[in-house]
Motif scaffolding. Structure first.
Motif, PDB file in Angstrom:
ATOM      1  N   SER A  85      63.857  -7.752  21.701  1.00  0.00           N
ATOM      2  CA  SER A  85      63.569  -8.725  22.761  1.00  0.00           C
ATOM      3  C   SER A  85      62.099  -9.087  22.844  1.00  0.00           C
ATOM      4  CB  SER A  85      64.046  -8.175  24.111  1.00  0.00           C
ATOM      5  OG  SER A  85      65.433  -7.939  24.063  1.00  0.00           O
ATOM      6  N   ALA A  86      61.206  -8.119  22.655  1.00  0.00           N
ATOM      7  CA  ALA A  86      59.771  -8.392  22.767  1.00  0.00           C
ATOM      8  C   ALA A  86      59.293  -9.370  21.694  1.00  0.00           C
ATOM      9  CB  ALA A  86      58.983  -7.089  22.681  1.00  0.00           C
ATOM     10  N   GLN A  87      59.878  -9.289  20.495  1.00  0.00           N
ATOM     11  CA  GLN A  87      59.488 -10.180  19.402  1.00  0.00           C
ATOM     12  C   GLN A  87      60.356 -11.429  19.324  1.00  0.00           C
ATOM     13  OE1 GLN A  87      60.146  -6.868  18.844  1.00  0.00           O
ATOM     14  NE2 GLN A  87      58.238  -5.975  18.115  1.00  0.00           N
ATOM     15  N   ASP A  88      61.370 -11.549  20.213  1.00  0.00           N
ATOM     16  CA  ASP A  88      62.302 -12.683  20.212  1.00  0.00           C
ATOM     17  C   ASP A  88      63.019 -12.791  18.870  1.00  0.00           C
ATOM     18  OD1 ASP A  88      63.622 -14.899  21.342  1.00  0.00           O
ATOM     19  OD2 ASP A  88      62.198 -16.280  20.425  1.00  0.00           O
ATOM     20  N   VAL A  89      63.471 -11.637  18.349  1.00  0.00           N
ATOM     21  CA  VAL A  89      64.116 -11.596  17.037  1.00  0.00           C
ATOM     22  C   VAL A  89      65.477 -10.928  17.163  1.00  0.00           C
ATOM     23  CG1 VAL A  89      63.966 -10.613  14.719  1.00  0.00           C
ATOM     24  CG2 VAL A  89      61.947 -11.583  15.778  1.00  0.00           C
ATOM     25  N   MET A  90      66.451 -11.501  16.460  1.00  0.00           N
ATOM     26  CA  MET A  90      67.786 -10.936  16.350  1.00  0.00           C
ATOM     27  C   MET A  90      68.110 -10.853  14.866  1.00  0.00           C
ATOM     28  SD  MET A  90      71.372 -12.559  17.729  1.00  0.00           S
ATOM     29  CE  MET A  90      71.322 -14.032  16.742  1.00  0.00           C
ATOM     30  N   SER A 100      65.801 -16.851  21.231  1.00  0.00           N
ATOM     31  CA  SER A 100      65.665 -18.033  22.079  1.00  0.00           C
ATOM     32  C   SER A 100      66.400 -19.255  21.515  1.00  0.00           C
ATOM     33  CB  SER A 100      64.190 -18.370  22.277  1.00  0.00           C
ATOM     34  OG  SER A 100      63.574 -18.623  21.029  1.00  0.00           O
ATOM     35  N   ASP A 101      66.793 -19.221  20.247  1.00  0.00           N
ATOM     36  CA  ASP A 101      67.545 -20.331  19.652  1.00  0.00           C
ATOM     37  C   ASP A 101      69.031 -20.301  20.001  1.00  0.00           C
ATOM     38  OD1 ASP A 101      65.318 -21.433  18.518  1.00  0.00           O
ATOM     39  OD2 ASP A 101      65.710 -20.693  16.493  1.00  0.00           O
ATOM     40  N   MET A 122      81.443 -16.518  17.315  1.00  0.00           N
ATOM     41  CA  MET A 122      80.672 -17.696  16.908  1.00  0.00           C
ATOM     42  C   MET A 122      79.467 -17.841  17.822  1.00  0.00           C
ATOM     43  SD  MET A 122      83.375 -20.483  15.593  1.00  0.00           S
ATOM     44  CE  MET A 122      82.026 -21.443  15.083  1.00  0.00           C
ATOM     45  N   ILE A 123      78.293 -17.919  17.202  1.00  0.00           N
ATOM     46  CA  ILE A 123      77.048 -18.115  17.931  1.00  0.00           C
ATOM     47  C   ILE A 123      76.537 -19.505  17.569  1.00  0.00           C
ATOM     48  CG2 ILE A 123      74.696 -17.286  18.281  1.00  0.00           C
ATOM     49  CD1 ILE A 123      75.655 -14.543  17.257  1.00  0.00           C
ATOM     50  N   THR A 124      76.339 -20.343  18.569  1.00  0.00           N
ATOM     51  CA  THR A 124      75.748 -21.655  18.308  1.00  0.00           C
ATOM     52  C   THR A 124      74.259 -21.588  18.634  1.00  0.00           C
ATOM     53  OG1 THR A 124      76.326 -22.428  20.518  1.00  0.00           O
ATOM     54  CG2 THR A 124      77.851 -22.947  18.746  1.00  0.00           C
ATOM     55  N   THR A 125      73.462 -22.268  17.803  1.00  0.00           N
ATOM     56  CA  THR A 125      72.014 -22.204  17.951  1.00  0.00           C
ATOM     57  C   THR A 125      71.415 -23.606  18.013  1.00  0.00           C
ATOM     58  OG1 THR A 125      71.535 -22.192  15.585  1.00  0.00           O
ATOM     59  CG2 THR A 125      71.957 -20.064  16.607  1.00  0.00           C
ATOM     60  N   LYS A 126      70.149 -23.665  18.394  1.00  0.00           N
ATOM     61  CA  LYS A 126      69.395 -24.918  18.399  1.00  0.00           C
ATOM     62  C   LYS A 126      68.765 -25.186  17.037  1.00  0.00           C
ATOM     63  CE  LYS A 126      67.314 -23.424  22.273  1.00  0.00           C
ATOM     64  NZ  LYS A 126      66.278 -23.328  23.286  1.00  0.00           N
ATOM     65  N   ASN A 127      68.872 -24.263  16.111  1.00  0.00           N
ATOM     66  CA  ASN A 127      68.264 -24.383  14.793  1.00  0.00           C
ATOM     67  C   ASN A 127      69.082 -25.357  13.940  1.00  0.00           C
ATOM     68  OD1 ASN A 127      67.138 -24.050  12.281  1.00  0.00           O
ATOM     69  ND2 ASN A 127      67.186 -21.822  12.330  1.00  0.00           N
ATOM     70  N   PRO A 128      68.509 -26.486  13.497  1.00  0.00           N
ATOM     71  CA  PRO A 128      69.297 -27.453  12.721  1.00  0.00           C
ATOM     72  C   PRO A 128      69.708 -26.943  11.340  1.00  0.00           C
ATOM     73  CG  PRO A 128      67.007 -28.171  12.898  1.00  0.00           C
ATOM     74  CD  PRO A 128      67.148 -26.945  13.743  1.00  0.00           C
ATOM     75  N   ALA A 149      80.471 -10.725  24.689  1.00  0.00           N
ATOM     76  CA  ALA A 149      79.817 -10.479  25.980  1.00  0.00           C
ATOM     77  C   ALA A 149      78.514  -9.709  25.787  1.00  0.00           C
ATOM     78  CB  ALA A 149      80.753  -9.710  26.901  1.00  0.00           C
ATOM     79  N   GLN A 150      78.488  -8.743  24.863  1.00  0.00           N
ATOM     80  CA  GLN A 150      77.259  -7.988  24.590  1.00  0.00           C
ATOM     81  C   GLN A 150      76.170  -8.892  24.030  1.00  0.00           C
ATOM     82  OE1 GLN A 150      78.375  -4.847  21.947  1.00  0.00           O
ATOM     83  NE2 GLN A 150      79.293  -3.587  23.551  1.00  0.00           N
ATOM     84  N   ILE A 151      76.540  -9.779  23.118  1.00  0.00           N
ATOM     85  CA  ILE A 151      75.555 -10.701  22.523  1.00  0.00           C
ATOM     86  C   ILE A 151      75.122 -11.732  23.562  1.00  0.00           C
ATOM     87  CG2 ILE A 151      75.209 -12.462  20.748  1.00  0.00           C
ATOM     88  CD1 ILE A 151      77.088 -10.820  18.955  1.00  0.00           C
ATOM     89  N   TYR A 152      76.055 -12.210  24.382  1.00  0.00           N
ATOM     90  CA  TYR A 152      75.735 -13.221  25.389  1.00  0.00           C
ATOM     91  C   TYR A 152      74.734 -12.693  26.416  1.00  0.00           C
ATOM     92  CZ  TYR A 152      76.285 -16.894  28.825  1.00  0.00           C
ATOM     93  OH  TYR A 152      76.034 -17.917  29.705  1.00  0.00           O
ATOM     94  N   ALA A 153      74.734 -11.389  26.655  1.00  0.00           N
ATOM     95  CA  ALA A 153      73.814 -10.788  27.619  1.00  0.00           C
ATOM     96  C   ALA A 153      72.351 -10.990  27.209  1.00  0.00           C
ATOM     97  CB  ALA A 153      74.129  -9.313  27.775  1.00  0.00           C
ATOM     98  N   HIS A 154      72.096 -11.279  25.952  1.00  0.00           N
ATOM     99  CA  HIS A 154      70.729 -11.450  25.465  1.00  0.00           C
ATOM    100  C   HIS A 154      70.238 -12.890  25.494  1.00  0.00           C
ATOM    101  CE1 HIS A 154      70.104  -7.348  24.129  1.00  0.00           C
ATOM    102  NE2 HIS A 154      71.372  -7.365  23.780  1.00  0.00           N
ATOM    103  N   ILE A 155      71.129 -13.831  25.813  1.00  0.00           N
ATOM    104  CA  ILE A 155      70.699 -15.225  25.907  1.00  0.00           C
ATOM    105  C   ILE A 155      69.844 -15.376  27.143  1.00  0.00           C
ATOM    106  CG2 ILE A 155      71.456 -17.600  26.270  1.00  0.00           C
ATOM    107  CD1 ILE A 155      73.861 -17.048  24.575  1.00  0.00           C
ATOM    108  N   GLY A 156      68.639 -15.914  26.953  1.00  0.00           N
ATOM    109  CA  GLY A 156      67.700 -16.024  28.081  1.00  0.00           C
ATOM    110  C   GLY A 156      67.771 -17.310  28.697  1.00  0.00           C
TER     111      GLY A 156
END
Length: 156
Positions: A85-90, A100-101, A122-128, A149-156
């Protein structure tokens, strides 16, 4: 001049004489399209991929959260989603992505009338370059919902 260049120029002139204006225009469009595609490929940032968990931990340290996609292969990177989370990396299935994407996360049944029901998250992102990411989770719909639900908890 090189022999190849002479042959190509001669071939273009012969085609232009016998084929007409349409072919000349086509011969002008192909090189332009080719160089445009090559230019776009050079501009795309390279994907950051990791082979092992140790590679990731040597760069970022211990993850803030870990989501296990397949419990039988929980020590392999393709079956984990690591969050920093601190580096905004998954790190999802060995690929580095920005937290953040992410825009949405949902479980999806990928069954067809001819196959059994296999679930993906399925994870949708802002990355084209990477608009959707599919993470296979097996044949359990409840597990797919819990992982989403676990992954969704990290969407800011």
């Amino acid at each position: 001049m090189k022999r190849i260049t002479i042959i190509v120029v001669t071939a273009i002139l012969l085609l232009a004489c016998f084929a007409g204006v349409g072919l000349i225009l086509l011969l002008l469009v192909f090189p332009f399209a080719y160089y445009t595609i090559k230019f776009k490929e050079k501009r795309e940032p390279p994907k950051v991929m990791y082979a092992t968990i140790e590679d990731v931990e040597s760069k970022y340290g211990e993850p803030d959260d870990v989501v296990v996609l397949d419990a039988s292969r929980a020590n392999e990177l393709p079956c984990l989603v690591l969050f920093y989370s601190a580096q905004d990396v998954m790190i999802a299935a060995g690929e580095e992505l920005r937290i953040s994407d992410m825009t949405s996360v949902m479980p999806k049944n990928m069954a067809t009338p001819y196959t059994i029901d296999e679930y993906v998250v399925m994870i949708t992102t802002k990355n084209p370059q990477r608009p959707t990411i599919q993470l296979g989770v097996g044949y359990d719909g409840g597990l797919a919902t819990d992982i989403a639900a676990q992954i969704y908890a990290h969407i800011g």
